[in-house]
Motif scaffolding. Sequence first.
Motif, mmCIF file in Angstrom:
data_model
loop_
_atom_site.group_PDB
_atom_site.id
_atom_site.type_symbol
_atom_site.label_atom_id
_atom_site.label_comp_id
_atom_site.label_asym_id
_atom_site.label_seq_id
_atom_site.Cartn_x
_atom_site.Cartn_y
_atom_site.Cartn_z
ATOM 1 N N ASP A 106 3.598 -2.309 -10.935
ATOM 2 C CA ASP A 106 2.939 -1.036 -11.139
ATOM 3 C C ASP A 106 3.525 -0.058 -9.806
ATOM 4 O O ASP A 106 3.495 -0.784 -8.758
ATOM 5 C CB ASP A 106 1.517 -1.472 -10.850
ATOM 6 C CG ASP A 106 0.415 -0.099 -11.140
ATOM 7 O OD1 ASP A 106 0.854 0.714 -11.938
ATOM 8 O OD2 ASP A 106 -0.866 0.264 -10.425
ATOM 9 N N GLY A 107 3.566 0.981 -9.861
ATOM 10 C CA GLY A 107 3.881 1.790 -8.797
ATOM 11 C C GLY A 107 4.822 1.881 -8.917
ATOM 12 O O GLY A 107 6.388 1.903 -10.097
ATOM 13 N N THR A 108 5.985 2.653 -7.403
ATOM 14 C CA THR A 108 7.923 2.477 -7.375
ATOM 15 C C THR A 108 8.158 2.339 -6.231
ATOM 16 O O THR A 108 6.842 1.918 -5.370
ATOM 17 C CB THR A 108 7.696 4.161 -7.531
ATOM 18 O OG1 THR A 108 7.104 4.738 -7.745
ATOM 19 C CG2 THR A 108 9.150 5.059 -7.037
ATOM 20 N N LEU A 109 8.929 1.094 -5.865
ATOM 21 C CA LEU A 109 9.214 0.590 -4.964
ATOM 22 C C LEU A 109 11.127 0.473 -5.006
ATOM 23 O O LEU A 109 11.588 0.724 -5.544
ATOM 24 C CB LEU A 109 9.285 -1.131 -5.786
ATOM 25 C CG LEU A 109 9.968 -2.073 -4.508
ATOM 26 C CD1 LEU A 109 8.707 -2.179 -3.662
ATOM 27 C CD2 LEU A 109 10.343 -3.678 -5.496
ATOM 28 N N THR A 110 10.664 0.547 -3.774
ATOM 29 C CA THR A 110 12.348 1.236 -3.065
ATOM 30 C C THR A 110 13.334 -0.104 -2.489
ATOM 31 O O THR A 110 12.045 -0.371 -1.846
ATOM 32 C CB THR A 110 12.620 2.092 -2.417
ATOM 33 O OG1 THR A 110 11.981 3.106 -2.642
ATOM 34 C CG2 THR A 110 14.264 2.154 -1.754
ATOM 35 N N ALA B 143 0.619 6.195 -4.061
ATOM 36 C CA ALA B 143 0.270 5.253 -5.129
ATOM 37 C C ALA B 143 -0.137 3.924 -4.459
ATOM 38 O O ALA B 143 1.668 3.195 -4.269
ATOM 39 C CB ALA B 143 0.437 5.236 -6.546
ATOM 40 N N PRO B 144 -0.311 2.466 -4.766
ATOM 41 C CA PRO B 144 -0.377 1.846 -4.406
ATOM 42 C C PRO B 144 1.003 0.356 -5.353
ATOM 43 O O PRO B 144 1.249 1.483 -6.771
ATOM 44 C CB PRO B 144 -1.165 0.466 -4.323
ATOM 45 C CG PRO B 144 -2.571 1.426 -4.432
ATOM 46 C CD PRO B 144 -1.807 2.631 -5.118
ATOM 47 N N CYS B 145 2.068 0.189 -4.688
ATOM 48 C CA CYS B 145 2.427 -0.268 -5.519
ATOM 49 C C CYS B 145 2.798 -2.400 -5.712
ATOM 50 O O CYS B 145 2.154 -2.590 -4.821
ATOM 51 C CB CYS B 145 4.261 -0.184 -4.919
ATOM 52 S SG CYS B 145 5.650 -1.221 -6.182
ATOM 53 N N GLU B 146 2.773 -2.533 -6.835
ATOM 54 C CA GLU B 146 2.654 -4.123 -7.140
ATOM 55 C C GLU B 146 4.006 -4.728 -7.593
ATOM 56 O O GLU B 146 4.181 -4.518 -8.669
ATOM 57 C CB GLU B 146 1.263 -5.343 -7.520
ATOM 58 C CG GLU B 146 1.262 -6.108 -7.801
ATOM 59 C CD GLU B 146 -0.439 -6.972 -8.607
ATOM 60 O OE1 GLU B 146 -1.042 -7.435 -8.022
ATOM 61 O OE2 GLU B 146 -0.383 -5.707 -9.460
ATOM 62 N N ASN C 85 6.987 1.538 -0.336
ATOM 63 C CA ASN C 85 6.714 1.796 -1.204
ATOM 64 C C ASN C 85 6.410 3.608 -0.505
ATOM 65 O O ASN C 85 5.967 3.562 0.029
ATOM 66 C CB ASN C 85 5.095 1.479 -1.362
ATOM 67 C CG ASN C 85 4.239 2.521 -2.694
ATOM 68 O OD1 ASN C 85 5.179 3.790 -2.854
ATOM 69 N ND2 ASN C 85 2.967 1.932 -3.069
ATOM 70 N N PRO C 86 7.653 3.923 -1.425
ATOM 71 C CA PRO C 86 7.584 5.300 -0.747
ATOM 72 C C PRO C 86 6.830 6.908 -0.897
ATOM 73 O O PRO C 86 6.496 7.618 -0.466
ATOM 74 C CB PRO C 86 9.135 6.205 -0.591
ATOM 75 C CG PRO C 86 8.927 5.299 -2.237
ATOM 76 C CD PRO C 86 8.568 4.423 -2.090
ATOM 77 N N PRO D 194 0.681 -1.210 0.252
ATOM 78 C CA PRO D 194 -0.166 0.205 -0.249
ATOM 79 C C PRO D 194 0.558 1.457 -0.399
ATOM 80 O O PRO D 194 2.481 0.651 0.045
ATOM 81 C CB PRO D 194 -0.408 0.084 1.317
ATOM 82 C CG PRO D 194 -0.574 -1.730 1.888
ATOM 83 C CD PRO D 194 0.648 -2.086 0.797
ATOM 84 N N PRO D 195 0.257 2.257 -0.575
ATOM 85 C CA PRO D 195 0.669 3.584 -0.118
ATOM 86 C C PRO D 195 1.320 3.849 0.836
ATOM 87 O O PRO D 195 1.476 3.541 2.366
ATOM 88 C CB PRO D 195 0.477 4.677 -0.714
ATOM 89 C CG PRO D 195 -1.172 4.001 -1.154
ATOM 90 C CD PRO D 195 -0.975 2.355 -0.879
ATOM 91 N N GLN D 196 3.283 4.848 0.579
ATOM 92 C CA GLN D 196 3.292 5.037 2.433
ATOM 93 C C GLN D 196 3.533 3.814 3.643
ATOM 94 O O GLN D 196 3.791 3.453 4.272
ATOM 95 C CB GLN D 196 2.779 6.318 3.054
ATOM 96 C CG GLN D 196 3.481 7.298 2.109
ATOM 97 C CD GLN D 196 4.317 7.911 1.512
ATOM 98 O OE1 GLN D 196 5.039 7.666 3.036
ATOM 99 N NE2 GLN D 196 4.184 8.039 0.745
ATOM 100 N N VAL D 197 3.741 2.776 2.384
ATOM 101 C CA VAL D 197 4.541 1.132 3.507
ATOM 102 C C VAL D 197 5.699 0.525 3.046
ATOM 103 O O VAL D 197 5.840 0.200 1.761
ATOM 104 C CB VAL D 197 3.255 0.274 3.435
ATOM 105 C CG1 VAL D 197 3.611 -0.828 3.406
ATOM 106 C CG2 VAL D 197 1.864 0.703 4.410
ATOM 107 N N SER D 198 6.086 0.124 4.416
ATOM 108 C CA SER D 198 7.673 -0.729 4.092
ATOM 109 C C SER D 198 7.324 -1.894 4.911
ATOM 110 O O SER D 198 6.501 -2.113 6.385
ATOM 111 C CB SER D 198 8.398 0.234 4.824
ATOM 112 O OG SER D 198 10.104 -0.893 5.248
ATOM 113 N N THR D 199 8.173 -3.039 4.383
ATOM 114 C CA THR D 199 7.933 -4.486 4.966
ATOM 115 C C THR D 199 9.283 -4.143 6.520
ATOM 116 O O THR D 199 8.871 -5.195 7.351
ATOM 117 C CB THR D 199 8.656 -5.245 4.157
ATOM 118 O OG1 THR D 199 10.540 -5.207 3.625
ATOM 119 C CG2 THR D 199 7.794 -5.283 2.978
#
Length: 235
Positions: free
Chosen positions: A187-191, A223-226, A219-220, A164-169
């Motif tokens: 989809d989206g942006t992943l760090t 928007a969601p990331c997949e 996900n910084p 989800p947006p603004q979430v880290s593992t």
Amino acid sequence: MSGVHRVSLIEDQIFFRRTLHCGQRGTHRSRSTVVEQDGNAAGPQHGDDLAGAFGGNVRRRREEAGLTLEQLSARSSVSRAMLSKVERGEKSPTIGVASRIAHALDASLSDLIGAPGAAASGAALVMRKNDRPVFRDPETGFERHMVSAAPGAGRAEMVVHHLPPQVSTGLLPAYPPGTEKQLVVLDGTLTVAIGGISETLNTGDSLYFQADADHGFANPTNAPCEYIMVISRRT
């Protein structure tokens, strides 16, 4: 890796510590060699089912290994009280806690979630979307979908992650030497943080890395990331 930059101590402590923001069908075997995988009864799908199935698998693997709760606690750095609640199905673990437990039991996270079995010799195996074993982090909404129809049939497994947006593992523990991960962002942006370095990926970008160092995914954006990940283990 091009564009790699060092993760600062502040980034490590804030972004990857999970402090941003705190989810069956019967088997049908045709006359052909194509087999449709059933929804695994041990594979949790929602809420209490997730906690109960995961906890039952943790307890089974712990007892098979001849470990007490105290010994597993020492190996995993997870408190005995938390392990007891997980095993009784009273607590759904976060992705970080679940990963540490799996590593301490010399198991994959998919094993504890309830991965489908290997295909019979000479057969193709189909797993429908609704039958996927799914791990959901109760604090962040992170989801890990097992999409390998028969992960036990080879040395690799494939998963889909939803951030989800603004979430880290958070930073996840290192895998045994010889474990490799490859991913592609759908989809989206992943760090991705790996052993003190980080790389930011956008839609369509891919990454390979050796997973024998602490690493994490974040996900910084708003928007969601997949992304799809393939985990392989050399023998």
